[in-house]
Design a protein around this motif. Structure first.
Motif, PDB file in Angstrom:
ATOM      1  N   MET A   1       1.111  -0.809   0.111  1.00  0.00           N
ATOM      2  CA  MET A   1      -0.179  -0.086   0.170  1.00  0.00           C
ATOM      3  C   MET A   1       1.220   1.446   0.138  1.00  0.00           C
ATOM      4  SD  MET A   1      -3.508   1.063   2.836  1.00  0.00           S
ATOM      5  CE  MET A   1      -3.428  -0.586   2.573  1.00  0.00           C
ATOM      6  N   SER A   2       0.694   2.079  -0.874  1.00  0.00           N
ATOM      7  CA  SER A   2       1.092   3.090  -0.822  1.00  0.00           C
ATOM      8  C   SER A   2       1.054   4.034   0.390  1.00  0.00           C
ATOM      9  CB  SER A   2       0.891   4.245  -1.940  1.00  0.00           C
ATOM     10  OG  SER A   2       0.120   4.511  -2.788  1.00  0.00           O
ATOM     11  N   SER A   3       2.204   5.834   0.773  1.00  0.00           N
ATOM     12  CA  SER A   3       2.030   6.559   1.557  1.00  0.00           C
ATOM     13  C   SER A   3       1.296   7.086   1.165  1.00  0.00           C
ATOM     14  CB  SER A   3       3.317   6.715   2.148  1.00  0.00           C
ATOM     15  OG  SER A   3       3.968   7.730   0.894  1.00  0.00           O
ATOM     16  N   LYS A   4       0.746   7.820   1.864  1.00  0.00           N
ATOM     17  CA  LYS A   4      -0.174   9.743   1.015  1.00  0.00           C
ATOM     18  C   LYS A   4       0.391  10.066   0.740  1.00  0.00           C
ATOM     19  CE  LYS A   4      -3.905  13.345   2.303  1.00  0.00           C
ATOM     20  NZ  LYS A   4      -4.324  13.272   3.096  1.00  0.00           N
ATOM     21  N   ALA A   5       1.897  10.141   1.449  1.00  0.00           N
ATOM     22  CA  ALA A   5       3.216  11.667   1.014  1.00  0.00           C
ATOM     23  C   ALA A   5       3.278  10.703   0.005  1.00  0.00           C
ATOM     24  CB  ALA A   5       4.074  11.600   2.358  1.00  0.00           C
ATOM     25  N   ALA A   6       4.169   9.676  -0.368  1.00  0.00           N
ATOM     26  CA  ALA A   6       4.124   9.498  -2.111  1.00  0.00           C
ATOM     27  C   ALA A   6       3.345  10.255  -2.784  1.00  0.00           C
ATOM     28  CB  ALA A   6       4.447   7.458  -2.040  1.00  0.00           C
ATOM     29  N   ASP A   7       2.052   9.387  -2.721  1.00  0.00           N
ATOM     30  CA  ASP A   7       1.116  10.010  -3.770  1.00  0.00           C
ATOM     31  C   ASP A   7       0.850  10.956  -4.020  1.00  0.00           C
ATOM     32  OD1 ASP A   7      -0.132   6.636  -3.211  1.00  0.00           O
ATOM     33  OD2 ASP A   7      -1.882   7.394  -2.141  1.00  0.00           O
ATOM     34  N   VAL A   8       0.991  12.269  -3.063  1.00  0.00           N
ATOM     35  CA  VAL A   8       1.035  13.956  -3.339  1.00  0.00           C
ATOM     36  C   VAL A   8       2.336  14.180  -4.294  1.00  0.00           C
ATOM     37  CG1 VAL A   8       1.247  15.601  -2.159  1.00  0.00           C
ATOM     38  CG2 VAL A   8      -0.154  14.355  -1.104  1.00  0.00           C
ATOM     39  N   ILE A   9       3.744  13.538  -3.953  1.00  0.00           N
ATOM     40  CA  ILE A   9       4.587  14.190  -4.888  1.00  0.00           C
ATOM     41  C   ILE A   9       4.597  13.059  -6.263  1.00  0.00           C
ATOM     42  CG2 ILE A   9       7.026  13.613  -4.751  1.00  0.00           C
ATOM     43  CD1 ILE A   9       6.930  13.242  -1.636  1.00  0.00           C
ATOM     44  N   ALA A  10       4.731  11.844  -6.234  1.00  0.00           N
ATOM     45  CA  ALA A  10       4.221  11.417  -7.146  1.00  0.00           C
ATOM     46  C   ALA A  10       2.966  12.016  -8.158  1.00  0.00           C
ATOM     47  CB  ALA A  10       3.656  10.135  -7.599  1.00  0.00           C
ATOM     48  N   SER A  11       1.582  12.628  -7.815  1.00  0.00           N
ATOM     49  CA  SER A  11       1.319  13.443  -8.425  1.00  0.00           C
ATOM     50  C   SER A  11       1.549  14.746  -9.208  1.00  0.00           C
ATOM     51  CB  SER A  11      -0.245  13.652  -8.033  1.00  0.00           C
ATOM     52  OG  SER A  11      -0.946  14.515  -8.514  1.00  0.00           O
ATOM     53  N   ALA A  12       2.153  15.485  -7.854  1.00  0.00           N
ATOM     54  CA  ALA A  12       3.536  16.405  -8.329  1.00  0.00           C
ATOM     55  C   ALA A  12       4.264  17.181  -9.253  1.00  0.00           C
ATOM     56  CB  ALA A  12       3.939  17.152  -7.254  1.00  0.00           C
ATOM     57  N   LEU A  13       5.418  15.526  -9.601  1.00  0.00           N
ATOM     58  CA  LEU A  13       5.866  15.514 -10.500  1.00  0.00           C
ATOM     59  C   LEU A  13       5.364  14.586 -11.814  1.00  0.00           C
ATOM     60  CD1 LEU A  13       9.093  12.991  -8.712  1.00  0.00           C
ATOM     61  CD2 LEU A  13       9.330  15.028  -9.430  1.00  0.00           C
ATOM     62  N   ARG A  14       4.846  14.419 -11.643  1.00  0.00           N
ATOM     63  CA  ARG A  14       3.353  14.201 -12.846  1.00  0.00           C
ATOM     64  C   ARG A  14       3.524  15.643 -13.247  1.00  0.00           C
ATOM     65  NH1 ARG A  14      -0.794   9.233 -14.311  1.00  0.00           N
ATOM     66  NH2 ARG A  14      -0.460   9.589 -16.611  1.00  0.00           N
ATOM     67  N   ALA A  15       2.421  15.939 -13.206  1.00  0.00           N
ATOM     68  CA  ALA A  15       2.136  16.934 -13.467  1.00  0.00           C
ATOM     69  C   ALA A  15       3.060  18.490 -13.783  1.00  0.00           C
ATOM     70  CB  ALA A  15       1.482  18.014 -12.144  1.00  0.00           C
ATOM     71  N   ARG A  16       4.066  18.544 -13.555  1.00  0.00           N
ATOM     72  CA  ARG A  16       5.901  18.792 -13.684  1.00  0.00           C
ATOM     73  C   ARG A  16       5.911  18.729 -15.139  1.00  0.00           C
ATOM     74  NH1 ARG A  16       9.733  19.707  -8.875  1.00  0.00           N
ATOM     75  NH2 ARG A  16      11.071  19.989 -10.607  1.00  0.00           N
ATOM     76  N   ILE A  17       6.154  17.014 -15.240  1.00  0.00           N
ATOM     77  CA  ILE A  17       6.105  16.502 -16.124  1.00  0.00           C
ATOM     78  C   ILE A  17       5.551  17.018 -17.817  1.00  0.00           C
ATOM     79  CG2 ILE A  17       6.961  14.667 -17.652  1.00  0.00           C
ATOM     80  CD1 ILE A  17       7.484  13.272 -14.965  1.00  0.00           C
ATOM     81  N   GLU A  18       4.127  16.632 -17.505  1.00  0.00           N
ATOM     82  CA  GLU A  18       2.975  16.983 -18.072  1.00  0.00           C
ATOM     83  C   GLU A  18       3.740  18.537 -18.647  1.00  0.00           C
ATOM     84  OE1 GLU A  18      -0.264  15.384 -16.386  1.00  0.00           O
ATOM     85  OE2 GLU A  18      -0.286  13.512 -17.144  1.00  0.00           O
ATOM     86  N   ASN A  19       3.605  19.248 -18.194  1.00  0.00           N
ATOM     87  CA  ASN A  19       3.536  20.929 -17.929  1.00  0.00           C
ATOM     88  C   ASN A  19       4.937  20.712 -18.758  1.00  0.00           C
ATOM     89  OD1 ASN A  19       1.184  21.022 -16.870  1.00  0.00           O
ATOM     90  ND2 ASN A  19       2.043  21.861 -14.923  1.00  0.00           N
ATOM     91  N   GLY A  20       6.219  20.199 -19.273  1.00  0.00           N
ATOM     92  CA  GLY A  20       6.838  20.065 -20.024  1.00  0.00           C
ATOM     93  C   GLY A  20       8.134  20.565 -19.205  1.00  0.00           C
ATOM     94  N   GLU A  21       8.224  20.293 -18.007  1.00  0.00           N
ATOM     95  CA  GLU A  21       9.550  20.558 -17.127  1.00  0.00           C
ATOM     96  C   GLU A  21      10.795  19.603 -17.676  1.00  0.00           C
ATOM     97  OE1 GLU A  21       9.767  21.589 -13.923  1.00  0.00           O
ATOM     98  OE2 GLU A  21       8.212  22.438 -13.403  1.00  0.00           O
TER      99      GLU A  21
END
Length: 232
Positions: A1-21
């Motif tokens: 089971m993933s931790s909530k902190a890891a889920d938040v970081i993964a979501s933030a990183l994914r958004a940065r990647i999708e925004n062209g960073e």
């Protein structure tokens, strides 16, 4: 089971990647990312693992994390060779020959080629890249009776084209076996991953236009580089 902190970081990183960073394709070092998100390396790696499993990023041994390019679409029912397949999808392919020599056939290979164990076969080991990234380590086993003198040819090119142009041999039928599993020690370093990393093993036994078994390919793919798609 993933931790909530890891889920938040993964979501933030994914958004940065999708925004062209990360235009260079390379993500910052794990230490930099863990400091940026004020988290531990353990939690960060959990988040990176989530993105890796989703095919958004990939890791290379001793090099770090990278934004994942689109997977190569592989249709086993087509006889298109690696370079042509890549070109059709707007990608750039290259091939490096690791080894090409005569060897005695081990039992499994001999059976695939309908030969006797210990019979001489050609073994060609090659590393194949898409857009500069190593994605496929492949061992080709050939019946020498079908391809005299082949080891002296340029083996960085398409074997499919070489068979046709020099020997008048074209692929007819083929038998495919596709299995997930750990990448073996001989393949993993070439693909810049640790031994035991999940991969795809595709074994292809090829017949020519006269229905003779002519070769056997043992392909070891990075699992995050390939999508197998077949139209029926």
């Amino acid at each position: 089971m993933s931790s909530k902190a890891a889920d938040v970081i993964a979501s933030a990183l994914r958004a940065r990647i999708e925004n062209g960073e990360f235009a260079s394709g390379r993500l910052p070092a794990e230490r930099t990312l863990s400091e940026h998100y004020a988290t531990t390396r353990i939690t960060l790696r959990e988040a990176l693992g989530q993105l890796e499993a989703q095919g958004i990023i990939y890791r290379e041994l001793r090099r770090g994390w990278f934004r994942a390019p689109p997977r190569l679409i592989y249709n086993p029912s087509h006889h298109s060779h690696f370079h042509a397949m890549a070109l059709e999808q707007g990608r750039v392919a290259s091939t490096q020959v690791i080894e090409a020599r005569e060897v005695p056939a081990q039992l499994a290979i001999a059976r695939h080629l309908q030969l006797q164990e210990g019979d001489t076969v050609y073994r060609i080991r090659r590393l194949r890249r898409i857009d500069g990234r190593a994605v496929l380590y492949v061992e080709h086993y050939l019946n020498p009776a079908c391809f005299p003198g082949l080891l002296a040819e340029d083996l960085t090119c398409s074997l499919t084209d070489l068979y046709d142009q020099r020997y008048g041999i074209r692929y007819g039928g083929a038998r495919f076996t596709i299995l997930p599993g750990p990448l073996p020690p001989r393949a993993a370093p070439a693909l810049n991953v640790a031994s035991g990393t999940p991969g795809l093993l595709i074994t292809r036994i090829n017949r020519d236009q006269h229905n003779r078994v002519i070769d056997c390919d043992c392909e070891f793919w990075r699992y995050d580089a390939l999508c197998v798609a077949v139209e029926v």
